[in-house]
Design a protein around this motif. Sequence first.
Motif, PDB file in Angstrom:
ATOM      1  N   ARG A  53       0.865  -1.179   0.000  1.00 56.20           N
ATOM      2  CA  ARG A  53       0.000   0.000   0.000  1.00 56.20           C
ATOM      3  C   ARG A  53       0.904   1.232   0.000  1.00 56.20           C
ATOM      4  NH1 ARG A  53      -2.727   3.660   3.304  1.00 56.20           N
ATOM      5  NH2 ARG A  53      -4.831   4.081   2.579  1.00 56.20           N
ATOM      6  N   TYR A  54       0.590   2.158  -0.898  1.00 51.46           N
ATOM      7  CA  TYR A  54       1.430   3.334  -1.067  1.00 51.46           C
ATOM      8  C   TYR A  54       0.762   4.579  -0.482  1.00 51.46           C
ATOM      9  CZ  TYR A  54       4.192   0.282  -3.929  1.00 51.46           C
ATOM     10  OH  TYR A  54       4.964  -0.761  -4.355  1.00 51.46           O
ATOM     11  N   TYR A  60      -1.709  -2.905  -3.989  1.00 53.25           N
ATOM     12  CA  TYR A  60      -1.340  -3.929  -4.960  1.00 53.25           C
ATOM     13  C   TYR A  60      -1.161  -5.251  -4.232  1.00 53.25           C
ATOM     14  CZ  TYR A  60      -0.364  -0.018  -8.043  1.00 53.25           C
ATOM     15  OH  TYR A  60      -0.478   1.126  -8.792  1.00 53.25           O
ATOM     16  N   TYR A  61      -1.569  -6.319  -4.898  1.00 53.88           N
ATOM     17  CA  TYR A  61      -1.386  -7.673  -4.387  1.00 53.88           C
ATOM     18  C   TYR A  61      -0.588  -8.452  -5.412  1.00 53.88           C
ATOM     19  CZ  TYR A  61      -5.088  -6.599  -1.064  1.00 53.88           C
ATOM     20  OH  TYR A  61      -5.840  -6.039  -0.068  1.00 53.88           O
TER      21      TYR A  61
END
Length: 75
Positions: A53-54, A60-61
């Motif tokens: 996580r950004y 994103y996974y």
Amino acid sequence: GQLLEVKGEDDPDKKAFLVGRIQLPDGKEIKLVLPPQQPHPKTGDRVPLIYERYDNGKEYYFFNNLSWVSSGGMP
């Protein structure tokens, strides 16, 4: 996550990417490209994931291929 569905397994040439529909522990479902290595995860398997996580809120996974291979393809 738990693998709910795999698409691309019926490719006779085995050249298609496998795409998995995965349910996360919170109930959310995601789709990811599965690794080409054997053995492939099967429907119902628990699969290892990497979550990122950004700061901008994007999540994103990724399939954790290293964990999958090092455990012998077993969840």
